[in-house]
Motif scaffolding. Structure first.
Motif, PDB file in Angstrom:
ATOM      1  N   PRO A   1       0.035   7.682  -3.724  1.00  0.00           N
ATOM      2  CA  PRO A   1       0.110   6.313  -3.184  1.00  0.00           C
ATOM      3  C   PRO A   1      -1.059   5.474  -3.703  1.00  0.00           C
ATOM      4  N   VAL A   2      -0.794   4.226  -4.040  1.00  0.00           N
ATOM      5  CA  VAL A   2      -1.852   3.377  -4.583  1.00  0.00           C
ATOM      6  C   VAL A   2      -2.937   3.102  -3.547  1.00  0.00           C
ATOM      7  N   ALA A   3      -2.603   3.224  -2.270  1.00  0.00           N
ATOM      8  CA  ALA A   3      -3.596   2.980  -1.213  1.00  0.00           C
ATOM      9  C   ALA A   3      -4.754   3.955  -1.320  1.00  0.00           C
ATOM     10  N   GLU A   4      -4.494   5.155  -1.879  1.00  0.00           N
ATOM     11  CA  GLU A   4      -5.553   6.146  -2.017  1.00  0.00           C
ATOM     12  C   GLU A   4      -6.508   5.821  -3.162  1.00  0.00           C
TER      13      GLU A   4
ATOM     14  N   GLN B   1       5.728   3.896  -9.038  1.00  0.00           N
ATOM     15  CA  GLN B   1       6.439   2.660  -8.729  1.00  0.00           C
ATOM     16  C   GLN B   1       5.683   1.437  -9.262  1.00  0.00           C
ATOM     17  N   THR B   2       4.374   1.475  -9.145  1.00  0.00           N
ATOM     18  CA  THR B   2       3.561   0.335  -9.602  1.00  0.00           C
ATOM     19  C   THR B   2       3.637   0.170 -11.112  1.00  0.00           C
TER      20      THR B   2
ATOM     21  N   PRO C   1       0.800  -1.239   0.000  1.00  0.00           N
ATOM     22  CA  PRO C   1       0.000   0.000   0.000  1.00  0.00           C
ATOM     23  C   PRO C   1       0.827   1.281   0.000  1.00  0.00           C
ATOM     24  N   PHE C   2       2.105   1.188   0.394  1.00  0.00           N
ATOM     25  CA  PHE C   2       2.915   2.413   0.458  1.00  0.00           C
ATOM     26  C   PHE C   2       3.569   2.748  -0.876  1.00  0.00           C
ATOM     27  N   TRP C   3       3.400   1.890  -1.892  1.00  0.00           N
ATOM     28  CA  TRP C   3       3.947   2.210  -3.212  1.00  0.00           C
ATOM     29  C   TRP C   3       3.136   3.334  -3.859  1.00  0.00           C
ATOM     30  N   THR C   4       3.820   4.044  -4.738  1.00  0.00           N
ATOM     31  CA  THR C   4       3.135   5.082  -5.506  1.00  0.00           C
ATOM     32  C   THR C   4       2.655   4.507  -6.840  1.00  0.00           C
TER      33      THR C   4
END
Length: 468
Positions: free
Chosen positions: A216-219, A172-173, A166-169
């Motif tokens: 961040p992908v978590a968002e 980065q993904t 979840p902390f990746w942007t």
């Protein structure tokens, strides 16, 4: 050499299937001859690039002894995914003739769901022998799927997933997807999982690509995440896909860890298999019966329900024997009685088919059972009145007896109402006792309409016409 090349070009130019979707017989003959002559050049030219569905159809069309020989000749050029497209009996026959090393090499490059589907029908010894030929990582992935119950999502899931922390942007993904070689060939969503691999959420690919790189992908995780448990029944999963228009869904284990993904192509197969099973079982045919099954096996599987049907037929005959004297007095009764029973049987089958399908898709439950039952009873009454008028007039003219016309009309109404009631009640009762209504309903529903039809017609005739 030129003649050989010309022959190959002619095969390649010929369409694989005709306009009705059937495999071209000339193509099958060409492949069969190439197998017999070990003509690897022609086989590679014709078969190697064939879609797995077409290749599966070719395998089924070939003689049994030619199938494993074709696979052995092609070696690495044979797409083992084609074995998921053939009947179970054909697949088992092929696997029995192939060495464990050949099977292991064939399933090594498949998605885990396809590999598990191929291996699950092997006996335990053969299964372990094949798994022993694989690397530890390959073996663990396949064994995980095989350890789940038959018919569960764990058996049909694909263990290869795209999961990021979840902390990746977003940047980065995207870079990870572009630079990593072992991501699945096709995927529809990105799954978010914490360092312990617990499922966090899902990010749609379109949303990922429309978002700026630093986010961040978590968002991006959606509010609604439809999750499948590995132990869930695949038919329940298929209904969830259908209900919420899903393309893919993550699969988690009992601890909430992400273990795989179910995709729409798997679900289409599940829906098709379930519909195929229901159609067969409604006809009293074993759900596993295939066109390739041997005669003895088919006869044995069908005998059971035919025997039960024979016993119930004796019950209907016993009812008719109660009115033997009346039928002797009036031959018309013996002629007309089967008409009443037949109409009731057909009407009951119509109602039963709708009820069984509604139960299978969970569209029929306690909340709407009364409404459905009432609707079918009214339909039975309306059709009963309609056919009562038709058969009553025909019988009265045919046998010059108004009384006989009235009798068969009343019996027709009674039996079509009974047929509607039985067509709903019997599948529901069988379902309540955990007996598959698709298998058992037909025999019992037919018995009810035969017994009620004969008893109503002959009983009313005895009273109305004063026979005895």
């Amino acid at each position: 050499m030129a003649d050989t090349q010309t022959a190959q070009d002619a095969v390649l130019e010929r369409p694989i299937r005709d306009e009705d979707g059937a495999i071209d017989p000339a193509l099958i003959e060409q492949i069969s001859q190439a197998v017999l002559l070990s003509d690897l050049t022609t086989l590679r030219a014709v078969v190697a690039d064939m879609h797995e569905a077409d290749l599966g159809a070719v395998l089924e069309a070939l003689d049994p002894e030619e199938r494993p020989r074709l696979i052995s000749l092609l070696g690495a050029d044979f797409d083992f995914t084609a074995l998921t497209e053939v009947d179970d009996a054909v697949r088992e026959e092929i696997l029995e003739e192939l060495s464990a090393q050949t099977v292991a090499e064939g399933v090594r490059d498949l998605d885990t769901d396809d590999a598990v589907y191929i291996l699950e029908d092997l006996n335990e010894a053969d299964k372990q022998e094949v798994l022993g030929k694989l690397t530890p990582s390959e073996r663990i992935a396949l064994q995980q799927g095989l350890d789940y119950p038959e018919g569960s999502a764990g058996r049909r899931m694909q263990s290869e997933v795209v999961a990021v922390p979840p902390f990746w942007t977003v940047g980065q993904t995207i870079d990870y997807l572009r630079e990593t070689e072992d991501v699945p060939e096709r995927f529809f969503e990105i799954f978010i999982a914490d360092p312990a691999h617990h499922f966090v959420g899902t990010v749609q690919l379109d949303r990922l690509l429309r978002t700026k790189r630093p986010v961040p992908v978590a968002e991006l995780v959606g509010e609604e995440n439809r999750v499948v448990k590995a132990t869930d029944d695949v038919e329940d999963v298929a209904r969830m896909f259908q209900r919420y228009n899903l393309v893919a869904a993550p699969v988690i284990d009992e601890a909430g860890r992400l273990v795989g993904v179910m995709t729409i192509d798997d679900i289409v197969d599940v829906i098709e298999e379930a519909a195929d099973d229901d159609v067969k079982q409604l006809g009293g045919v074993d759900a596993d019966e295939e066109l390739s099954d041997p005669v003895r096996q088919i006869a044995k599987s069908r005998f059971r329900w035919l025997f039960i049907n024979l016993l119930t037929s004796f019950l209907a005959a016993a009812v008719m024997s109660l009115f033997e004297a009346q039928m002797t007095q009036l031959v018309a009764l013996a002629i007309l009685a089967p008409i009443v029973a037949s109409q009731g049987g057909n009407a009951a089958t119509q109602t039963m088919t709708v009820a069984v399908r509604a139960l299978a898709t969970q569209e029929l439950g306690a909340w709407n059972l009364r409404r459905f039952f009432t609707r079918e009873m009214i339909v039975g009454l309306l059709n009963g009145v309609g056919f009562a008028l038709i058969t009553g007039v025909v019988a009265a003219i045919w046998f010059s007896s108004t009384g006989l016309g009235v009798v068969i009309g009343i019996a027709m109404i009674v039996n079509l109402i009974a047929a509607a009631g039985a067509g709903v009640a019997i599948p529901v009762l069988l379902d309540r006792f955990d007996i598959d209504p698709a298998i058992a309903s037909g025999t019992f529903v037919t018995t009810v309409t035969d017994v009620v039809g004969f008893f109503a017609f002959l009983g009313i005739a005895t009273l109305w016409l004063g026979l005895g």
